[in-house]
Design an enzyme around this catalytic site. Structure first.
Site, PDB file in Angstrom:
ATOM      1  N   LYS A 188       0.845  -1.201   0.000  1.00 45.16           N
ATOM      2  CA  LYS A 188       0.000   0.000   0.000  1.00 45.16           C
ATOM      3  C   LYS A 188       0.879   1.248   0.000  1.00 45.16           C
ATOM      4  O   LYS A 188       1.957   1.260   0.626  1.00 45.16           O
ATOM      5  CB  LYS A 188      -0.897  -0.046   1.248  1.00 45.16           C
ATOM      6  CG  LYS A 188      -2.016   0.983   1.291  1.00 45.16           C
ATOM      7  CD  LYS A 188      -2.868   0.747   2.544  1.00 45.16           C
ATOM      8  CE  LYS A 188      -3.997   1.769   2.678  1.00 45.16           C
ATOM      9  NZ  LYS A 188      -4.805   1.523   3.884  1.00 45.16           N
ATOM     10  N   SER A 192      -9.731   1.473   2.842  1.00 43.33           N
ATOM     11  CA  SER A 192      -8.843   2.244   1.991  1.00 43.33           C
ATOM     12  C   SER A 192      -7.811   1.394   1.242  1.00 43.33           C
ATOM     13  O   SER A 192      -7.265   1.858   0.241  1.00 43.33           O
ATOM     14  CB  SER A 192      -8.119   3.295   2.823  1.00 43.33           C
ATOM     15  OG  SER A 192      -7.281   2.660   3.777  1.00 43.33           O
ATOM     16  N   SER A 206      -9.884  -0.902   7.003  1.00 39.27           N
ATOM     17  CA  SER A 206      -9.263  -0.649   5.696  1.00 39.27           C
ATOM     18  C   SER A 206      -8.548  -1.840   5.068  1.00 39.27           C
ATOM     19  O   SER A 206      -8.208  -1.807   3.895  1.00 39.27           O
ATOM     20  CB  SER A 206      -8.279   0.519   5.797  1.00 39.27           C
ATOM     21  OG  SER A 206      -8.976   1.734   5.748  1.00 39.27           O
TER      22      SER A 206
END
Lengths: 474, 487
Positions: free
Chosen positions: A75, A150, A174
């Site tokens: 990420k 996310s 997330s």
């Protein structure tokens, strides 16, 4: 390539049979990732040169590592030395950290091929991956839909077969919510299980890095590698890391699974409820005991979270103002530079949360908001303590719905925030929680099942998740 | 009872109330939350790392050496140590603060109340309360271009450990504030946890001052004064502010709560910001640092290992050496002075000599060179040699002073200096005879004065012998020889 990258075991079998240099294989991986990225956009960008550079290091590291040659997406909020790391925000444009996050050090030591820039909601503020300044990621199951967020890019990259596994971060769901929406296994470890050093902070008391994988076995293997005490992170806990993989196979007879009434509320999609109930049946048949439990303060979790998380975020994001690194706006004086850099650098959701967080910490409001939210947080923790006296793990849906359409909730922050209503409590209580696929809804979209465990009870979660994976009819 | 106002002068009608906030830079090896050095004067931005630069993703790890120093200071001020160590974030924007928050302590400081004793002008003692001592990190430094419209940031100092020592509003005059600072610095210097150098910024002081009608219960409007960079500046700034506030009230104007800056050149305070414009720091618990217990064992261990403080030393010197109060004041003013004295006294076996030499010559050199004991190259052993050489009459006092000066300049030991330069005192009558004859020959007038009964003339003649011998003659022997020759 998609099937080749389906899980570590498959990939390793294939890799071992290859009679060519790893750099050639990495080149194929990069090309496949770039091709898939055109439609899914799970990566902000796929930098082939960068991947080949890292592949060179993997080759030099020898073949003994547990993750030798395994492509792992990271990420965009986990620092990789000299690689662009921007939290999908304009304000960190061009930022290349001069250091590696501890988890990156550990992955690379194990021989993984680390690939950065997995797309995300800006600064991890969002549940759909739509607030990225680089544009949304699309759900590989239906590219008109969101992958969740996310960590949407990290989830989509695994689901789309661009990589074997990903590292995401989870502050209020997330990792788990996009895991559910993309039909993969997604773990948020106990707070303190994995070092946060090098994870660009959203809400420090809630953030945790975790693995996103095709199967439970890979999840266990990745956690073994990234977990453990880190002297650079005072919140990481010095407890030995068990051999999670070894304990997967055992039966679950006698395991007590708690079902909290408060999580089975109106607003859950019919098919989601059905799949979750089927999962309960699977467990019942395997000899688990299903009991009703109560987590009475659940209804306050969302409001509590939307005070604590923005409060910490408002302070954590104060450092982005154009003085030391990242984007600096042209301005006439210092204050002007602060205002313009932040105004131009942050998207609307970041601004909303920074303003919210600043407000709840302001003098005169602190007691009514932040302090009260901390008290509620304690109550929520106590709910779980009491519940875990009656059961070993807790079973709930991961998300009330399956993947929704891109754009559908962007104008309605509250409905967006509700996407995380089932995942937030585990962050507030610091507990480990895993989302595993439990079938599809009527539109063919994956449904996620959430299992929550006691602090540092990841082994039990893996065992239960593995039993479901092996016996699930869906 | 308060007298009526009419027969009072301006100066007695009002009472001044002062409280001080002292920031002390600790001399630990590394910074508060990372492993960077805190050495003063390095090239800009060379003592930095991702943590003190506040780079995204970096995390603080508390340096326990800072806690130990903090506990030492708090104990020496008689403060109770809290059971839990907890940090908070103080949020404000400034380019010398890369995270735009300072890690500090808010509602649970390292210590609670303590006190420190000062001596007032009339010789009586007064206790000044300490409100709290807490730990925080320092900011960097900004360098403003004088010609262009930019500023440069040096982050070497960022993260250097600071202790904030807050006093109660117990001081009633700028004099008391000055005495408090002097006493506080003395206590802190004894602990060797900081350089305590106000000019270099390792000790900084902000003052809160208000005035009120004598006898009033409520405090007046508080003014905070910043930018006072020496003890003298603190006293002058407070004297100015006291007078300014008095005038404002006398002229019927209202005072406002504000922050003012001391202007060293113009010798005035200037308004910086009013209360309305003051920061809302939005303190909240630092989530990156887990609160931890400060164990009683740790505190007890530090307490047992505490060096002797100035007050304890005074009591011991009085008991052990039977000295007068004045001598004790001088010898215990600084720990290094006391150590030099005790070392030299022990090594020379001559306590009175050591006391006199330290009080006299050593203090003179400190003043002359504007330095502290560490700045002199004088070991207790070398001072002891001077004391012995002079005390046993091997060199004259005059020569001894010169030998001491050379030893301070070069660090060489006095025995070698005396030997190499042949400075031993001459007591031998044969060796001095020739000089004595010469002096008698060349100073007829003094000789005749002496013979006429003017005893004082002998002193002059001895002086001449000393001069011709280059200070080496033993004045006692010279006097005897002269007397013998002239009678």
């Amino acid at each position: 390539m998609k099937d080749t990258l389906n899980g570590i075991a498959n990939y390793r079998k294939w890799l071992n049979a290859q009679k060519r240099a790893f750099s050639d294989i990495a080149s194929d991986i990069a090309e496949n990732a770039a091709k898939v990225n055109d439609s899914v956009h799970s990566f902000i960008s796929v930098d082939k040169d960068e991947i080949l550079l890292k592949a060179g290091n993997v080759e030099k590291s020898g073949h003994s590592g547990a993750l030798y040659g395994v492509p792992v997406a990271v990420k965009d909020n986990i620092c990789i030395k000299d690689v662009l790391t921007t939290c999908a925000s304009r304000i960190l444009e061009g930022f290349r950290p001069p250091y590696n996050a501890t988890v990156i050090e550990k992955l690379e030591k194990a021989g993984a091929l680390v690939i950065g820039r997995a797309n995300m909601d800006e600064f991890a503020f969002g549940s759909s991956c739509e607030t990225s300044c680089y544009g949304p990621t699309r759900n590989p199951w239906d590219i008109s839909r969101v992958p969740g967020g996310s960590s949407g890019g990290a989830a989509a990259a695994v689901a789309a077969g661009q990589v074997v596994a990903s590292l995401g971060s989870d502050t209020g769901g997330s990792i788990r919510q996009p895991g559910a929406l993309c039909g993969i296994v997604a773990l948020k470890p106990t707070y303190g299980r994995v070092s946060r050093y090098g994870l660009i902070a959203f809400a420090s008391s809630l953030d945790q890095i975790g693995p996103m994988t095709r199967n439970v076995e890979d999840s266990a293997k990745l956690l073994e590698i990234i977990a453990g005490h880190d002297p650079k992170d005072s919140t990481s806990v010095d407890i030995e890391v068990p051999n999670y993989s070894k304990e997967l196979g055992g039966g679950i007879e006698g395991l007590t699974i708690g079902i909290p009434g408060e999580y089975f509320i109106e607003g859950i999609a019919k098919d989601v409820l059905l799949r979750v109930k089927e999962a309960m049946e699977v467990y019942r048949k395997l000899g688990a005991r299903i009991v009703d439990i109560s987590l009475p303060h659940t209804k306050y979790a969302l409001s509590c979270y939307y005070i604590i998380a923005p409060a910490e975020a408002s302070s954590n994001l104060a450092r982005y103002e154009g003085v030391h690194y990242g984007r600096r706006a042209k301005a006439n004086d210092l204050i002007d530079m602060y205002i313009k850099s932040r105004n131009e650098g942050f998207g609307p959701e970041v601004k909303r949360r920074v303003i919210l967080g600043t407000y709840v910490l302001s003098s005169g409001y602190y007691d009514a908001f932040y302090l009260k939210a901390q008290k509620v947080r304690t109550k929520i923790k106590e709910d779980f303590d009491a519940a875990f006296k009656k059961c070993d793990i807790i079973l709930t849906p991961t998300s009330p719905t399956t993947a929704f359409k891109i754009g559908e909730r962007m104008d309605d922050p509250l409905s967006m925030y509700l996407s995380d209503v089932f995942t937030i409590p585990a962050n507030l209580a610091g507990l480990p929680a895993i989302s595993i696929p439990c079938g599809l809804d009527g539109s063919g979209l994956p449904v996620g099942l959430q299992l929550m465990g006691k602090p540092f009870g990841e082994a039990t979660l893996f065992k239960a998740a593995y039993a479901h994976e092996k016996n699930n009819i869906n | 009872m308060v007298k009526v106002d009419s027969d009072m002068t301006d100066h007695t009608r009002y009472e001044t109330v002062i409280g001080l906030e002292v920031h002390l830079q600790l001399n630990t090896r590394t910074k508060t939350f990372c492993g960077c050095s805190i050495k003063f004067g390095a090239e800009p931005n060379t003592q930095v790392c991702p943590v003190c630069l506040g780079l995204p993703g970096s995390l603080p790890v508390f340096n326990r050496e800072v806690l130990n120093s903090g506990i030492k200071v708090a104990l020496s001020l008689g403060c109770d140590i809290q059971k839990t160590m907890k940090f908070d974030r103080k949020n404000y924007y400034y380019p010398d603060l890369p995270k735009n928050y300072q890690i500090s302590q808010y509602d649970q400081p390292l210590s609670g109340r303590g006190k420190i004793g000062i001596k007032l002008e009339d010789g009586t003692r007064k206790e000044i309360g300490i409100t709290r001592v807490h730990i925080e990190e320092d900011a960097g430094k900004l360098l403003h271009s004088e010609t262009d419209s930019y500023s440069l940031v040096d982050l070497n100092r960022t993260g250097t450990p600071l202790l904030e020592i807050v006093s109660e509003p117990d001081m009633r005059s700028p004099y008391e504030a000055y005495e408090y600072l002097v006493k506080l610095k003395q206590v802190l210097k004894y602990l060797d946890v900081s350089d305590c150098n106000m000019e270099e910024g390792s000790l900084r002081c902000d003052a809160n001052i208000s005035i009120r009608k004598r006898g009033a219960r409520e405090f007046g409007k508080k003014v905070e004064i910043k930018n006072m960079n020496s003890f003298k500046a603190v006293r002058e700034g407070l004297l100015f502010e006291e007078e300014r506030q008095r005038e404002e009230l006398e002229e019927g104007r209202e005072l406002t709560q504000e922050t003012r800056l001391w202007d060293e050149d113009k010798r005035v305070t200037v308004s910086m910001r009013s209360k309305e414009a003051s920061h809302d720091y939005r303190y909240f618990p630092e989530p990156d640092l887990v609160p931890f217990e400060i164990s009683a064992d740790l505190v007890d261990g530090i307490r047992r290992a505490m060096p002797e403080g100035p007050e304890e030393k005074k009591i011991r010197f009085a008991a052990e050496y039977g000295m007068g109060e004045k001598d004790i004041e001088v010898l215990t003013a600084e720990k290094d002075i006391a150590d030099l004295f005790e070392g030299a006294a022990g090594l020379s076996g001559d306590r009175t000599g050591a006391c006199n030499w330290v009080k006299g010559e050593v203090m003179m050199h400190l003043k002359e060179r504007e330095t502290d004991v560490k700045g002199l190259k004088l070991s207790p052993g070398n001072l002891a040699q001077v004391i012995k050489l002079a005390g046993e009459g091997k060199i004259s006092n005059l020569v001894a002073k010169e030998v001491l000066r050379e030893s301070i300049d070069t660090g060489r030991d006095p025995y070698s200096i005396v030997k190499d330069k042949g400075l031993e005192q001459v007591s031998n009558a044969d060796a001095l005879g020739e000089i004595v004859s010469k002096v008698i020959r060349e100073n007829e007038r003094s000789v005749s004065d002496f013979r006429k009964g003017k005893d004082a003339a002998l002193g002059f003649l001895v002086g001449q012998v000393m001069k011709l011998s280059g200070g080496k003659a033993n004045p006692k022997v010279a006097g005897e020889l002269l007397r013998k020759a002239l009678t």
